[in-house]
Motif scaffolding. Sequence first.
Motif, mmCIF file in Angstrom:
data_model
loop_
_atom_site.group_PDB
_atom_site.id
_atom_site.type_symbol
_atom_site.label_atom_id
_atom_site.label_comp_id
_atom_site.label_asym_id
_atom_site.label_seq_id
_atom_site.Cartn_x
_atom_site.Cartn_y
_atom_site.Cartn_z
ATOM 1 N N ASP A 30 0.562 -1.066 -0.093
ATOM 2 C CA ASP A 30 -0.036 0.058 0.033
ATOM 3 C C ASP A 30 0.985 1.246 0.104
ATOM 4 O O ASP A 30 2.003 1.307 0.649
ATOM 5 C CB ASP A 30 -0.838 0.076 1.241
ATOM 6 N N VAL A 31 0.415 2.409 -0.394
ATOM 7 C CA VAL A 31 1.019 3.716 -0.617
ATOM 8 C C VAL A 31 0.660 4.377 0.696
ATOM 9 O O VAL A 31 -0.033 5.137 0.710
ATOM 10 C CB VAL A 31 0.348 4.468 -1.879
ATOM 11 N N THR A 32 1.488 4.001 1.694
ATOM 12 C CA THR A 32 1.325 4.503 2.892
ATOM 13 C C THR A 32 2.740 4.405 3.668
ATOM 14 O O THR A 32 3.283 3.233 3.755
ATOM 15 C CB THR A 32 0.117 3.777 3.841
ATOM 16 N N ASN A 33 3.228 5.220 4.789
ATOM 17 C CA ASN A 33 4.247 4.693 5.308
ATOM 18 C C ASN A 33 4.056 4.429 6.737
ATOM 19 O O ASN A 33 4.806 4.017 7.486
ATOM 20 C CB ASN A 33 5.046 6.328 5.740
ATOM 21 N N ILE A 34 2.723 4.053 7.173
ATOM 22 C CA ILE A 34 2.497 3.828 8.421
ATOM 23 C C ILE A 34 3.013 2.273 8.792
ATOM 24 O O ILE A 34 3.648 2.011 9.819
ATOM 25 C CB ILE A 34 0.850 3.416 8.591
ATOM 26 N N SER A 66 10.861 7.907 2.301
ATOM 27 C CA SER A 66 11.331 6.978 3.398
ATOM 28 C C SER A 66 12.454 7.152 4.289
ATOM 29 O O SER A 66 12.113 6.600 5.486
ATOM 30 C CB SER A 66 11.504 5.535 2.597
#
Length: 282
Positions: A30-34, A66
Amino acid sequence: MRAEVANAGELRDAIALGRRYPWLLLQLKDVTNIPLELAIATLQGTSTRLVRIISDPLDVDGAVLSLGVMESGPDCLMFSPRTTGALDAFLERLESLRLDKLPLSTGTVLRTSPVGMGHRSCVDLVTIFDKNEGMLVGSTSHGGLLCCPEVFPMPYMDLRPFRVNAGAVHSYVYGPGGRTNYLSELRAGTPAMVVGIDGTTRTSRVGRVKTEIRPLRLIEVGFKEDVVLNLFLQDDWHVRIYSDRGQPICLSDLKAGDRILGHLGKAGRHVGLRIDETIVER
């Protein structure tokens, strides 16, 4: 160990298993840094080194962002650009994040005097200043003076720790890569250079520039080799500049003989870039 993560359960399993190996390579769907934030926080203090895999060879933004997740980023980044354009963009972005040192010099205030009304700009960044940081601003390409952000107490106003009251619109403000901009040229998103009192620099971005008509004061400061820098700042007590000891001096208290911090550059700028050309600025 390498793991592909598409949900919370897979992330928990990858981290638990990764603790048994010296390296954990995470590839996130997924396009998320969580998930990356959770992995960094969980593995801090362990012997496992975390590697973020960037799947898209064109995702320069994802690769660079990132590196700043949770301030520390993962231990390593696996990113394989397949075009020279993506590689160049990635290296340029990395260069802009690098902490450099800029030589600062001590100058002596020669005079300060009110000059009447003029347009001045406040520069708001998307990051917060520390109490030992500011921005270099000056009227000429010979250099700039280290202006304080609004991180120090003001009796009638709340703090604006993201802001530098940077002075008259014609002034140069120093940015990363040795480039300068006129204050009037700055826009939301323009790269900005934050400078510490020890000369350490970091890169931020302009969030907003606020220009208004205010009373101005001219400051002239003498440096070695007979270099004189000047700066027009809003003529008000709450506007401050750094002393040679890194302490804020209120503009209304500044007087001839005071010693302040600045940076000396070589004269000659064209569209913000340093050039070798005969230029006289007064």
